[in-house]
Design a protein around this motif. Structure first.
Motif, short mmCIF file in Angstrom:
data_model
loop_
_atom_site.label_atom_id
_atom_site.label_comp_id
_atom_site.label_asym_id
_atom_site.label_seq_id
_atom_site.Cartn_x
_atom_site.Cartn_y
_atom_site.Cartn_z
N VAL A 77 0.82 -1.21 0.00
CA VAL A 77 0.00 0.00 0.00
C VAL A 77 0.86 1.26 0.00
CG1 VAL A 77 -1.79 1.29 1.21
CG2 VAL A 77 -1.82 -1.21 1.27
N ARG A 78 0.72 2.05 -1.06
CA ARG A 78 1.12 3.45 -1.05
C ARG A 78 -0.05 4.20 -1.67
NH1 ARG A 78 6.49 6.15 -3.71
NH2 ARG A 78 7.47 4.55 -2.41
N GLN A 79 -0.83 4.86 -0.84
CA GLN A 79 -2.11 5.37 -1.32
C GLN A 79 -2.49 6.67 -0.62
OE1 GLN A 79 -4.23 5.79 -3.79
NE2 GLN A 79 -3.97 3.55 -4.01
N THR A 80 -3.37 7.44 -1.28
CA THR A 80 -3.95 8.63 -0.64
C THR A 80 -5.06 8.18 0.30
OG1 THR A 80 -5.50 8.89 -2.48
CG2 THR A 80 -3.42 10.08 -2.64
N THR A 81 -5.30 8.95 1.33
CA THR A 81 -6.27 8.52 2.35
C THR A 81 -7.70 8.36 1.84
OG1 THR A 81 -6.45 10.82 3.10
CG2 THR A 81 -4.91 9.41 4.27
N PRO A 82 -8.23 9.25 0.97
CA PRO A 82 -9.62 9.04 0.52
C PRO A 82 -9.81 7.73 -0.25
CG PRO A 82 -8.89 11.28 0.01
CD PRO A 82 -7.68 10.51 0.39
N VAL A 83 -8.84 7.41 -1.10
CA VAL A 83 -8.94 6.17 -1.89
C VAL A 83 -8.75 4.96 -0.97
CG1 VAL A 83 -7.91 4.84 -3.77
CG2 VAL A 83 -8.18 7.32 -3.99
N LEU A 84 -7.81 5.06 -0.06
CA LEU A 84 -7.54 3.95 0.85
C LEU A 84 -8.76 3.60 1.69
CD1 LEU A 84 -5.52 1.92 1.98
CD2 LEU A 84 -4.70 3.70 3.55
N VAL A 106 1.53 -4.36 3.40
CA VAL A 106 2.90 -3.85 3.42
C VAL A 106 2.80 -2.33 3.29
CG1 VAL A 106 5.19 -3.95 2.41
CG2 VAL A 106 3.70 -5.97 2.32
N ASP A 107 3.15 -1.65 4.36
CA ASP A 107 2.99 -0.19 4.43
C ASP A 107 4.15 0.51 3.73
OD1 ASP A 107 2.49 2.43 5.01
OD2 ASP A 107 2.48 2.19 7.20
N ASP A 108 3.85 1.05 2.55
CA ASP A 108 4.84 1.80 1.77
C ASP A 108 4.36 3.24 1.59
OD1 ASP A 108 7.29 1.94 0.39
OD2 ASP A 108 6.30 1.66 -1.55
N ASN A 109 3.51 3.69 2.50
CA ASN A 109 2.88 5.01 2.36
C ASN A 109 3.87 6.15 2.57
OD1 ASN A 109 -0.06 4.61 1.91
ND2 ASN A 109 0.14 3.37 3.77
N VAL A 110 3.58 7.23 1.88
CA VAL A 110 4.29 8.49 2.10
C VAL A 110 3.51 9.33 3.11
CG1 VAL A 110 5.08 10.64 1.02
CG2 VAL A 110 5.32 8.45 -0.19
N GLU A 111 2.16 9.28 3.02
CA GLU A 111 1.30 10.03 3.94
C GLU A 111 1.18 9.30 5.27
OE1 GLU A 111 -2.53 10.94 2.36
OE2 GLU A 111 -1.77 11.52 0.39
N GLU A 112 1.49 9.97 6.36
CA GLU A 112 1.36 9.39 7.69
C GLU A 112 -0.09 9.03 7.99
OE1 GLU A 112 2.44 7.72 11.21
OE2 GLU A 112 3.75 8.41 9.56
N ALA A 113 -1.02 9.85 7.49
CA ALA A 113 -2.44 9.59 7.72
C ALA A 113 -2.85 8.25 7.13
CB ALA A 113 -3.29 10.71 7.13
N ALA A 114 -2.31 7.90 5.96
CA ALA A 114 -2.63 6.62 5.34
C ALA A 114 -2.08 5.46 6.18
CB ALA A 114 -2.07 6.57 3.93
#
Length: 353
Positions: A77-84, A106-114
């Motif tokens: 997962v690397r995603q924006t929060t609304p889509v996630l 598998v957390d590959d997010n850039v946004e901490e919120a995601a």
């Protein structure tokens, strides 16, 4: 209070009192009564046929529950929060009649919120989150170049093979924990509630659920499956069923795209992004590693070539198309996947042959 004791003399007399022998007629009556009593007792303890049937049904249900397949639902997962949020809501809504599921992200997010959303989800649903940067997958400051906008998604080779490595970790986790299958999904999809049950019912070793995407804003919707090479929607140099030469590429492409709009289960040459992979495929050693002498772009193509070389056929199930939120402008556009006049038909598991 004084405790009363039994008179020792009376006790001695009772113990020494001789028994009066019954005559033969009394003995016969007593034997008959004892026999009837034993017969009645056996009848009271013998279960009825109805009880036997209920017991068999209960045991059958317990056996079926015990035999439920264990499926790992997993996603890098690397995603924006609304889509996630939409993605996770659709996972939560999946029906699980014949399967038991666990989650692995598998957390590959850039946004901490995601990342926070993922952690909250697994706390509520007994899942696992592992960090993409563990075990040498790269430093937190170098997640690879990947961007997206209304025009599309933009990848560099290093990021593609980084994602391949994350998917390989998921496959290995499924092997190590002895799952019956792994359901590997991209995090920008919204699934119909019956999706997992439908794919499991197909009995296929490798099967993807169909979804459609406009790769460019004004382009035609296209599927995430294909027939040959990198993305050919026709077969070169093949034969038709009656042995004649195949039709031209344009005609084949149109026929293939039209077929994918008809509910069914069809053999394809390539697939990805929403795929059920059985344990026998995992045991055979499939992976998303790059094949050195193949220049095709994208880790899914290398997975498919390797799987076919190992003797596994690839299928797509088109009964319950997923919705692909490819760009943020498409976020409010997905249809209500649990409504409509045909829902009674769609909610039953459909045959996949």
């Amino acid at each position: 209070m004084r405790r009363l004791k039994k008179d020792p003399l009376r006790k001695s007399q009772e113990e020494s009192q001789p028994l009066i022998e019954l005559n033969s007629h009394e003995k016969e009556n007593q034997n008959e009564k004892q026999h009837e009593s034993e017969k009645e007792s056996q009848s009271n303890h013998r279960p009825s046929r109805r009880s036997d049937k209920l017991l068999e049904t209960r045991q059958s249900e317990e056996h079926e529950a015990f035999e439920q397949e264990r499926i790992l639902i997993a996603s890098p997962v690397r995603q924006t929060t609304p889509v996630l949020r939409e993605f996770l809501d659709s996972l939560h809504a999946l029906e699980r009649t014949t399967v038991k599921t666990d989650y692995l992200f598998v957390d590959d997010n850039v946004e901490e919120a995601a990342s926070n959303i993922l952690r909250e989800f697994v706390l509520q649903h007994e899942g696992t989150v592992i960090q993409a940067d563990e075990h040498g997958s790269g430093s937190p400051d170098n997640k690879g170049v990947y961007s997206k906008d209304e025009g599309g998604h933009y990848w560099q080779d290093e990021q593609i093979w980084r994602v391949a490595g994350l998917k390989n970790r998921i496959l290995q986790y499924a092997r190590d924990n002895h799952y019956d299958a792994v359901f590997l999904i991209d995090s920008d999809l919204v699934l119909h509630p019956r999706t997992l049950e439908q794919l499991v019912s197909s009995g296929k070793d490798i099967v993807s659920n169909i979804f459609w995407t406009r790769w460019q804003p004004d382009a035609r919707e296209m599927p995430q499956v294909w027939l040959q090479d990198e993305y050919a929607l026709y077969r070169r140099g093949g034969k038709t069923v009656d042995g004649t030469e195949t039709e031209d590429e344009g005609t084949q492409t149109t026929a293939f795209l039209n077929q994918l709009r008809i509910p069914g289960c069809y053999e394809v040459g390539g697939l990805g992004a929403c795929t059920l992979i059985r344990k026998n495929v995992l045991a055979a050693g499939v992976s998303y590693d790059q094949i050195p002498n193949v220049s095709f772009w994208g880790e899914d193509r290398h997975f498919c070539i390797r799987a076919q070389a190992l003797g596994f056929r690839l299928f797509v199930d088109t009964h319950l198309p997923a919705y692909h939120i490819y760009r943020l402008s498409e976020l409010p556009g997905f249809p209500p996947l649990t409504a409509g006049p045909d829902e009674a038909k769609r909610r039953s598991v459909l045959p996949c042959v």
